[in-house]
Scaffold this active site. Sequence first.
Site, short mmCIF file in Angstrom:
data_model
loop_
_atom_site.label_atom_id
_atom_site.label_comp_id
_atom_site.label_asym_id
_atom_site.label_seq_id
_atom_site.Cartn_x
_atom_site.Cartn_y
_atom_site.Cartn_z
N LYS A 67 106.50 44.02 45.88
CA LYS A 67 105.84 43.24 47.44
C LYS A 67 106.36 42.03 47.02
O LYS A 67 105.96 41.39 45.86
CB LYS A 67 104.45 43.51 47.43
N ASN A 160 75.95 37.32 51.28
CA ASN A 160 77.18 36.66 51.37
C ASN A 160 76.80 35.09 51.18
O ASN A 160 75.69 34.41 51.57
CB ASN A 160 78.09 36.77 52.49
N MET A 219 86.15 43.31 43.02
CA MET A 219 87.52 43.50 43.60
C MET A 219 88.16 41.98 43.91
O MET A 219 89.29 41.86 44.52
CB MET A 219 87.48 44.41 45.07
N GLY A 220 87.34 41.07 43.87
CA GLY A 220 87.88 39.73 44.35
C GLY A 220 88.63 39.00 43.35
O GLY A 220 89.34 38.14 43.68
N ASP A 222 91.27 38.10 41.16
CA ASP A 222 92.66 38.48 40.80
C ASP A 222 93.80 37.23 40.41
O ASP A 222 94.74 37.29 40.35
CB ASP A 222 93.32 39.16 42.28
P1 NAD Z 1 88.14 35.73 53.17
O1 NAD Z 1 88.68 34.30 53.00
O2 NAD Z 1 87.94 36.57 54.28
O3 NAD Z 1 86.71 35.98 52.46
C1 NAD Z 1 86.27 35.20 51.26
C2 NAD Z 1 84.87 35.62 51.12
O4 NAD Z 1 84.14 34.92 49.63
C3 NAD Z 1 83.72 35.31 51.90
O5 NAD Z 1 82.72 36.39 51.69
C4 NAD Z 1 83.04 34.24 51.54
O6 NAD Z 1 82.07 33.72 51.90
C5 NAD Z 1 83.07 34.37 49.91
N1 NAD Z 1 83.03 32.99 49.22
C6 NAD Z 1 83.87 31.90 49.40
N2 NAD Z 1 83.44 31.09 48.39
C7 NAD Z 1 82.25 31.53 47.63
C8 NAD Z 1 81.76 31.16 46.58
N3 NAD Z 1 81.96 29.85 46.22
N4 NAD Z 1 80.91 31.95 46.22
C9 NAD Z 1 80.65 33.21 46.57
N5 NAD Z 1 81.52 33.66 47.58
C10 NAD Z 1 82.44 32.93 48.22
O7 NAD Z 1 88.92 36.48 51.94
P2 NAD Z 1 89.44 38.06 51.54
O8 NAD Z 1 90.69 38.17 52.46
O9 NAD Z 1 88.32 38.91 52.24
O10 NAD Z 1 89.67 38.27 50.06
C11 NAD Z 1 88.49 37.99 49.25
C12 NAD Z 1 89.05 38.04 47.73
O11 NAD Z 1 89.73 39.13 47.37
C13 NAD Z 1 90.02 36.88 47.49
O12 NAD Z 1 89.78 36.17 46.16
C14 NAD Z 1 91.46 37.61 47.41
O13 NAD Z 1 92.20 36.89 46.50
C15 NAD Z 1 90.96 38.91 46.74
N6 NAD Z 1 91.73 39.95 46.82
C16 NAD Z 1 91.89 40.82 45.72
C17 NAD Z 1 92.76 41.91 45.86
C18 NAD Z 1 92.80 42.66 44.83
O14 NAD Z 1 93.61 43.91 44.74
N7 NAD Z 1 92.02 42.90 43.68
C19 NAD Z 1 93.66 42.17 46.82
C20 NAD Z 1 93.19 41.44 48.07
C21 NAD Z 1 92.64 40.27 48.01
#
Ligand code: NAD
Length: 321
Positions: A67, A160, A219-220, A222
Amino acid sequence: MLIVPEREIADLMTRDAAFDAVEKVFAAMAARDAYNFPVVREAIGHEDALYGFKGGFDQAGLTLGLKAGGYWPNNLEKRNLINHQSTVFLFDPDTGKAKAMVGGNLLTALRTAAASSVSIKHLARDDARVIGMIGAGHQATFQLRAALEQRQFEKVIGWNYHPDMLPNIEKVATEAGLPFEAVELDGIGEADVIISITSAFAPSLMADHVAPGTHIACMGTDTKGKQEVESALLAKASVFTDEVAQSISIGEAQHAVAEGLIKESDVGEIGAVINGTNPGRISAKQITLFDGTGVGLQDLAVAAAVVDLAVEKGIAIEVDF
Ligand code: NAD
């Protein structure tokens, strides 16, 4: 070569197909039939973009590819395009010839949601009834929609950092016919399953917030430096992941390992639980934690599944290449 454009993915790919593809490839990784290549991620010095490659080879499923893509922070404002952009390329493992090019944006969300769902299927208590969400952004809606299919959930609770985003996940709960309640972090302990999907660099969920018997899917995280949950929670939990090397370097476990609270050998593979070589949850009081870091093989698995579906439905575009 076959092309499956981004615009076709929504009508082709189902949550079930994504779940099956991801569950199978996690199992293949644990059986050492499939492996991920080192990840490349570069700040390219143009448009503030982060660009990279995630690839691998699944010898069991005969899926080879990568990818390519990343994050272009100015896309939405300047061009009305989404900021995350990616494309999957599949190659014929017998010849090396390019086999397919597939839109990777929606697939990324579906494969990420499938990963936490796989962890819920294999690690959550069967009697889990309340699901808690930490995060309410783009990925959170996909995560919740997929997770609701894994247990007979009766209620969704959520917290959130930006409370104004909570209606995003409330909408998913309502569509599923479930009540939604916004809670403070110390109220999230009511949940039997917690999914954390934020872009935070400091923990929100603390060890004391979590009740015995809970399953948590983180999951966040990465990337190096990101963190969603207190390191002490990993010391309290049985920790599982998609890939151990990623978990301890760029995943949620990076902090607990760096602080000496857990060791690499404390992190189990979800694929081993699927294969039955790791017992997974062994008691109703145990806290289980899945560190979903996101691997290239997940992308290849869902892309290969969508190519099959596109061929079946006569939608794949064939080009002489
Ligand atoms: P998004 O920008 O749409 O949402 C971000 C989220 O994080 C929101 O709920 C926001 O309120 C919250 N947030 C922001 N700053 C914060 C803080 N300081 N403390 C707590 N929460 C906070 O992003 P998304 O597309 O939903 O992606 C979320 C995360 O998932 C990203 O970190 C992204 O890199 C990660 N991600 C992981 C995988 C994986 O395979 N594990 C895949 C895709 C995305």
